[in-house]
Scaffold this motif. Structure first.
Motif, short mmCIF file in Angstrom:
data_model
loop_
_atom_site.label_atom_id
_atom_site.label_comp_id
_atom_site.label_asym_id
_atom_site.label_seq_id
_atom_site.Cartn_x
_atom_site.Cartn_y
_atom_site.Cartn_z
N ILE A 217 -18.26 -26.38 -3.88
CA ILE A 217 -18.53 -27.80 -3.70
C ILE A 217 -19.22 -27.98 -2.35
O ILE A 217 -18.79 -27.40 -1.34
CB ILE A 217 -17.24 -28.65 -3.79
CG1 ILE A 217 -17.57 -30.13 -3.61
CG2 ILE A 217 -16.20 -28.21 -2.79
CD1 ILE A 217 -18.25 -30.74 -4.79
N PHE A 218 -20.29 -28.77 -2.32
CA PHE A 218 -21.00 -29.12 -1.10
C PHE A 218 -20.77 -30.59 -0.82
O PHE A 218 -21.08 -31.43 -1.66
CB PHE A 218 -22.50 -28.84 -1.24
CG PHE A 218 -22.85 -27.38 -1.38
CD1 PHE A 218 -23.14 -26.61 -0.27
CD2 PHE A 218 -22.88 -26.79 -2.63
CE1 PHE A 218 -23.47 -25.26 -0.40
CE2 PHE A 218 -23.19 -25.44 -2.79
CZ PHE A 218 -23.49 -24.68 -1.66
N PHE A 219 -20.22 -30.91 0.36
CA PHE A 219 -19.87 -32.29 0.68
C PHE A 219 -20.68 -32.75 1.89
O PHE A 219 -20.64 -32.13 2.95
CB PHE A 219 -18.37 -32.38 1.02
CG PHE A 219 -17.66 -33.45 0.24
CD1 PHE A 219 -17.96 -34.79 0.44
CD2 PHE A 219 -16.69 -33.13 -0.70
CE1 PHE A 219 -17.30 -35.78 -0.27
CE2 PHE A 219 -16.02 -34.10 -1.42
CZ PHE A 219 -16.32 -35.44 -1.21
N VAL A 220 -21.42 -33.87 1.72
CA VAL A 220 -22.26 -34.41 2.78
C VAL A 220 -21.44 -35.34 3.66
O VAL A 220 -20.65 -36.16 3.16
CB VAL A 220 -23.48 -35.15 2.22
CG1 VAL A 220 -24.36 -35.67 3.35
CG2 VAL A 220 -24.27 -34.25 1.29
N HIS A 221 -21.64 -35.25 4.96
CA HIS A 221 -20.94 -36.04 5.97
C HIS A 221 -21.06 -37.55 5.73
O HIS A 221 -22.03 -38.01 5.14
CB HIS A 221 -21.53 -35.74 7.35
CG HIS A 221 -23.01 -36.02 7.40
ND1 HIS A 221 -23.53 -37.29 7.58
CD2 HIS A 221 -24.09 -35.20 7.27
CE1 HIS A 221 -24.85 -37.24 7.58
NE2 HIS A 221 -25.22 -35.97 7.38
N PRO A 222 -20.12 -38.31 6.26
CA PRO A 222 -20.27 -39.77 6.25
C PRO A 222 -21.26 -40.22 7.32
O PRO A 222 -21.91 -39.39 7.96
CB PRO A 222 -18.85 -40.26 6.55
CG PRO A 222 -18.23 -39.16 7.34
CD PRO A 222 -18.83 -37.88 6.81
N GLY A 223 -21.36 -41.52 7.55
CA GLY A 223 -22.36 -42.06 8.46
C GLY A 223 -22.17 -41.70 9.91
O GLY A 223 -23.07 -41.91 10.72
N VAL A 224 -21.00 -41.15 10.27
CA VAL A 224 -20.81 -40.71 11.66
C VAL A 224 -21.36 -39.32 11.90
O VAL A 224 -21.41 -38.84 13.02
CB VAL A 224 -19.32 -40.76 12.06
CG1 VAL A 224 -18.80 -42.18 12.00
CG2 VAL A 224 -18.49 -39.82 11.20
N GLY A 225 -21.76 -38.63 10.82
CA GLY A 225 -22.44 -37.34 10.95
C GLY A 225 -21.55 -36.13 11.00
O GLY A 225 -22.00 -35.02 10.73
N GLU A 226 -20.28 -36.30 11.37
CA GLU A 226 -19.37 -35.18 11.56
C GLU A 226 -18.63 -34.86 10.27
O GLU A 226 -18.58 -35.66 9.34
CB GLU A 226 -18.40 -35.52 12.70
CG GLU A 226 -17.52 -34.40 13.19
CD GLU A 226 -18.25 -33.12 13.57
OE1 GLU A 226 -18.53 -32.35 12.64
OE2 GLU A 226 -18.51 -32.89 14.76
N VAL A 227 -18.04 -33.63 10.22
CA VAL A 227 -17.37 -33.17 8.99
C VAL A 227 -15.88 -32.92 9.20
O VAL A 227 -15.22 -32.33 8.34
CB VAL A 227 -18.05 -31.88 8.45
CG1 VAL A 227 -19.48 -32.17 8.05
CG2 VAL A 227 -18.00 -30.76 9.49
N LEU A 228 -15.33 -33.38 10.31
CA LEU A 228 -13.90 -33.18 10.58
C LEU A 228 -13.03 -33.80 9.49
O LEU A 228 -11.96 -33.29 9.18
CB LEU A 228 -13.54 -33.82 11.93
CG LEU A 228 -14.23 -33.23 13.18
CD1 LEU A 228 -13.92 -34.09 14.40
CD2 LEU A 228 -13.78 -31.80 13.40
N ILE A 229 -13.52 -34.89 8.89
CA ILE A 229 -12.76 -35.61 7.87
C ILE A 229 -12.43 -34.73 6.67
O ILE A 229 -11.48 -34.96 5.93
CB ILE A 229 -13.56 -36.86 7.41
CG1 ILE A 229 -12.71 -37.78 6.55
CG2 ILE A 229 -14.82 -36.47 6.68
CD1 ILE A 229 -11.75 -38.62 7.31
N PHE A 230 -13.24 -33.65 6.46
CA PHE A 230 -13.08 -32.82 5.26
C PHE A 230 -12.11 -31.65 5.45
O PHE A 230 -11.82 -30.94 4.49
CB PHE A 230 -14.44 -32.25 4.83
CG PHE A 230 -15.48 -33.29 4.51
CD1 PHE A 230 -15.17 -34.41 3.77
CD2 PHE A 230 -16.78 -33.14 4.95
CE1 PHE A 230 -16.13 -35.36 3.47
CE2 PHE A 230 -17.75 -34.07 4.66
CZ PHE A 230 -17.43 -35.20 3.92
N ILE A 231 -11.64 -31.42 6.67
CA ILE A 231 -10.85 -30.20 6.92
C ILE A 231 -9.58 -30.18 6.08
O ILE A 231 -9.28 -29.17 5.41
CB ILE A 231 -10.53 -30.09 8.43
CG1 ILE A 231 -11.82 -29.80 9.21
CG2 ILE A 231 -9.51 -28.97 8.66
CD1 ILE A 231 -11.63 -29.75 10.71
N ASN A 232 -8.82 -31.28 6.09
CA ASN A 232 -7.59 -31.32 5.29
C ASN A 232 -7.89 -31.24 3.80
O ASN A 232 -7.17 -30.59 3.03
CB ASN A 232 -6.80 -32.59 5.59
CG ASN A 232 -6.15 -32.55 6.96
OD1 ASN A 232 -5.91 -31.48 7.51
ND2 ASN A 232 -5.86 -33.73 7.51
#
Length: 918
Positions: A659-674
């Protein structure tokens, strides 16, 4: 004050000065052409000026130069990249009565670069430079330079339209015309002075030797700062009225097939290519068996090659490959003309012309041949520099003739020591003359020739002696060339200060050798082929002849292999593997030999290699632009991989479709770690992070640029479908566009997950100003509450950005700031990244469709969930060819993936993946 302008309308049948050359060319052949291909990655077109238009252009530039109010004869240092700019600048200087000095690329080592610039300033007693904006950045650290921008000179010249034969003064044949700098790469450059007379003598004889006519077509890709590029391949053909095409070397090296197309389309007759470029071309072209028989190469008659010895096998391989690529091999008949020349002789003055396929070369390197008209050569005893040596005996090569320089600028001692009685110039090379044909055997001077440039060994040794681990005065450097090697190399022999049999020998060897490599690369752009450590009791001071080279090379390989083993790290990510492959191709190494810790410049990367890396990287990674500065800043494979790759591998286990997940509008991908950890042992999880977080990384400037970058990254990571693409919030529309691109490539995209975002976002993007973006980010990061964010918006807007950040910073929980490792500067930069994404979305207008969409919706930022679903999100139905799904998920827009909701969201999301057959 500049002298009052005068005019002349005389056309000379035999030009006496360079002024006459351009006047005659414009008068007799007004429609013949000077064409240019730049170094720009995005401008591949050919820019053309007729002789008449070019003549007018440079005379207007010369008139604008007079406003500098420099005395006639003033030296102007030309530091420009493009052929057209250099060419125009040189002619403008000549016509204005100034003396251009062509400056090659400056050293990457700051101290050495500044020392050189100061030396040039002192040598000329002034410091007038004509350069570009980029050149200004490189030289402005030295105080007291008078810098003129070429772009500004062009603007000033637009005010003038002088007569086609206008000049402010009448040049004389023995006036100084052009200065060329010797390499001086480890010492101080000398400035070779050529007059109008010496240059014209050389150009007349060269043109006769080449068989040039006004109908000839000449192709050059040697830098204009090189004497061959400016005199041999520009002024010489201009004297004969021949049309010319000049290309930046990178334009050919990045696409070698272009050389063949140009020969075919432009009927090129004469070209120039040093041995190391012939070798690179051959390696690239011989692989293109699919293009054998595709080009008309019958026009090419001669390729001059100089700067370094031409390997016979390289010349034969190149000629054979050209025949294979030709439509009609029987019509391909050209000579590779190895030549001898120096800046002091106006480039080539001795040439051999041989069809290397029809006549088997007698030696490992091609012979250098016979002098051109007006030039003489002789071999003498190097001990006295005067006693002639018999035929077939080695000795010092000397030449004389009208093309030989008149002096070194402001250096009478060097001038005097370079000549002996009778006007013979001491070249510093050892040669043999056999039946009137000369070939070189070595050098008297302590120099190394790398890619055509000479470097002094004593100065290099001085720098290397300073390395910790080297026994002082027990180090020497020797030129060294393995059979068939494309350019000369060198070996360092030294005695270490530590015990080679000690327990820590490997570690100390590694540190010492890395330091030696670093110095070599910074000073002469090339690492040594071998670094040979020898115990001090086995090495007599500077006595190379008493060393068994084979024995110590074998011992060094063993020790170096042991020293490097702990540092070798095999590439693991797709980006690292791709870069390793590019590095291996550039340096002709096995991919398995490239470590993620390898440094591009320590491997021997030159400026041309860096441009090739830039071009191949842009093509492979789908990036519109990779800055050369970023390559310089990130030369190590692992570091450059991070620059190139927006993909972060958050979870790599499992055999199901990634699965490839694109960042939200803040640009960062920390939200996806959990979220990612719940896919462990099931499927890999990759997150796409916005560009701009790493130092020096540019922001995205358009949605198209972002989608192109991400699509290429997805393809690098997963070569074939089916694909599963998703995006959170703003990332949803980006994921939709990436999915469209993949489908347009013929790939199958089974899943397009869109998390809480409608298709039409432009209006929302226009609503968000800097303050709103800063507060959205702060809320998203947990620095302020939703209510604080809403309450603060109105109060913050009258404040400066710095003041707004100070307010938010004081409200932010300390433990959260520590957790995120934030500083006020980092937060400010992060807001700017988010702002760049907002700008990319302002013009976004969705179109087209994908196979199917899966929309996940939570409580919106404002309004009811029902209104959000029915009036906003269901618009996605118009962009889905299959039946779309709309799935309710717990939480709110910013909390649907937090610890309270992530497990439930994962179960729902996983269910939709399985429903799509993944």
């Amino acid at each position: 004050m500049a002298p009052a302008p005068t005019t002349t309308a005389v056309v000379f049948s035999q030009p006496n000065t360079l002024h006459d050359v351009i006047t005659q060319a414009a008068d007799r052949y007004p429609l013949h052409e000077l064409s240019f291909i730049t170094s720009s990655a995005h401008n591949t077109s050919i820019q053309t000026k007729t002789f008449s238009a070019f003549n007018q252009y440079v005379r207007n530039l010369a008139r604008a130069m007079l406003d500098w109010r420099k005395p006639t004869g003033s030296v102007v240092v030309m530091y420009l990249t493009e052929h057209e700019d250099n060419m125009a600048g040189v002619w403008a200087c000549l016509l204005a009565g100034y003396v251009p000095c062509l400056q090659p690329a400056l050293s990457a080592q700051q101290a050495h670069k500044e020392d050189h610039i100061i030396h040039i300033k002192n040598l000329f007693g002034s410091a007038t430079w004509l350069t570009s904006e980029l050149g200004t950045e490189q030289i402005n650290s030295v105080f007291g330079l008078e810098i003129h921008l070429f772009s500004e000179l062009k603007l000033s010249a637009e005010k003038f339209t002088v007569a086609a034969d206008w000049v402010p003064y009448e040049a004389q044949p023995d006036d100084d015309a052009i200065l060329f700098l010797t390499s001086g790469s480890t010492g101080f450059s000398k400035a070779v002075v050529h007059t109008h007379r010496t240059i014209l003598a050389a150009c007349r004889a060269k043109g006769q030797n080449y068989g040039l006519t006004s109908e000839s077509q000449v192709f050059n890709w040697v830098g204009f700062d090189h004497v061959a590029g400016s005199l041999e391949m520009h002024i010489t053909p201009l004297l004969y009225g021949a049309s010319q095409l000049h290309a930046h070397a990178s334009a050919v090296l990045a696409d070698p097939i272009r050389l063949l197309r140009l020969i075919d389309e432009k009927s090129i007759e004469l070209a120039f290519a040093p041995n190391f470029l012939l070798s690179k071309l051959t390696r690239d072209l011989e692989k293109r068996t699919d293009l054998f028989g595709s080009f008309d190469l019958s026009s090419i008659k001669r390729i001059n090659s100089g700067g370094e010895a031409v390997v016979s096998k390289t010349a034969q391989a190149f000629a054979a490959t050209m025949k294979q690529l030709s439509k009609n091999p029987s019509t391909v008949s050209f000579v590779i003309s190895a030549g001898f020349g120096m800046s002091e002789t106006c480039a080539g003055c001795i040439y051999d012309t041989v069809d290397v396929l029809a006549t088997e070369p007698a030696h490992e390197f091609l012979d250098l041949g016979r002098p051109i008209d007006g030039c003489e050569m002789r071999i003498v005893d190097p001990a006295d520099g005067a006693t002639p040596r018999p035929d077939r005996e080695c000795g010092e090569l000397q030449v004389r003739g009208q093309m030989v320089f008149v002096r070194y600028y402001n250096n009478a001692e060097a001038t005097s020591s370079s000549f002996v009685e009778g006007g013979w110039f001491r070249t510093g090379d050892i040669g043999i003359i056999e039946n009137g044909v000369m070939r070189l055997k070595g050098r008297i001077k302590d120099t190394i020739i790398v890619h055509g440039a000479s470097y002094g060994i004593p100065e290099l040794e001085t720098h290397l002696q300073s390395v910790e681990g080297v026994t002082h005065s027990f180090l020497t450097v020797a030129p060294y060339r393995t059979p068939g090697q494309e350019t000369e190399g060198f070996v360092i022999f030294y005695s270490p200060t530590f015990d080679l049999d000690g327990a820590d020998a490997s570690t100390k060897l590694f540190a010492t050798h890395r330091a030696l490599l670093d110095i070599c690369v910074k000073i002469i752009t090339l690492p040594p082929q071998f670094v040979i450590p020898i115990p001090v009791n086995l090495m007599e001071k500077t006595t190379l002849g008493k060393l068994s080279r084979a024995r110590y090379i074998a011992r060094a390989d063993e020790l170096l292999s042991e020293a490097h083993r702990p540092s070798f790290i095999a590439p693991s990510t797709q980006t690292e593997k791709a870069l390793a492959k590019i590095y291996a191709g550039i340096f002709n190494l096995a991919e398995s030999k490239i470590s993620t810790s390898d440094n591009f410049f320590e491997l021997g990367g030159t400026s041309i290699d860096a441009i090739r890396l830039k071009r191949e990287g842009e093509a492979h990674f789908g990036l519109p632009e990779i800055s050369i500065i970023q390559i310089i800043k990130h030369p190590i494979v692992s570091s450059l991989a991070n620059y190139y790759d927006p993909i972060f591998s958050l979870q790599l286990t499992g055999n199901k479709t990634p699965i490839f997940f694109v960042h939200p509008g803040v640009g960062e991908v920390l939200i996806f770690i959990n979220f990612a950890k719940y896919f462990q042992n099931e499927r890999p999880f990759y997150a796409l992070r916005a560009r701009g977080f790493e130092p020096g990384h540019p922001f995205f400037t358009s949605m198209d640029e972002m989608v192109s970058c991400y699509t290429a990254a997805v393809k690098r990571t997963q070569a074939m479908g089916p694909y599963a693409i998703a995006g959170y919030s703003y990332g949803g529309v980006v994921a939709f566009e990436v999915a469209k691109r993949l489908e347009a490539m013929g790939e199958e995209v089974k899943f397009v997950g869109l998390v809480n975002i409608p298709p039409h976002i432009a209006d929302r993007m226009h609503e968000i100003d800097w303050t709103g973006g800063m507060l959205n980010l702060s809320y998203f990061l947990g620095l302020v509450s939703k209510y604080d964010a809403n309450d603060l918006a109105h109060a913050l807007r009258p404040l400066t950005r710095k003041e707004q950040l100070e307010v938010v910073w004081k409200l932010s929980p300390l433990e959260r700031l520590v957790e995120l490792q934030l500083t006020p500067e980092k937060l400010h930069h992060w807001v700017d990244i988010a702002g760049s994404l907002i700008e990319c979305g302002k013009d976004y207008n969705p179109s087209g469709s994908v196979s199917a969409v899966d929309v996940f919706y939570a409580n919106p930022l404002r309004g009811s969930k029902a209104d959000w679903l029915n009036n906003q999100l269901k618009s996605w139905s118009g962009f889905s060819r299959g039946e779309p799904s709309y799935t309710d998920v717990p939480g709110q827009h910013y909390t649907l993936m937090d610890v309270d909701h992530v497990l439930q969201f994962h179960k729902i999301f996983r269910g939709r993946l399985e429903a799509r057959g993944l």
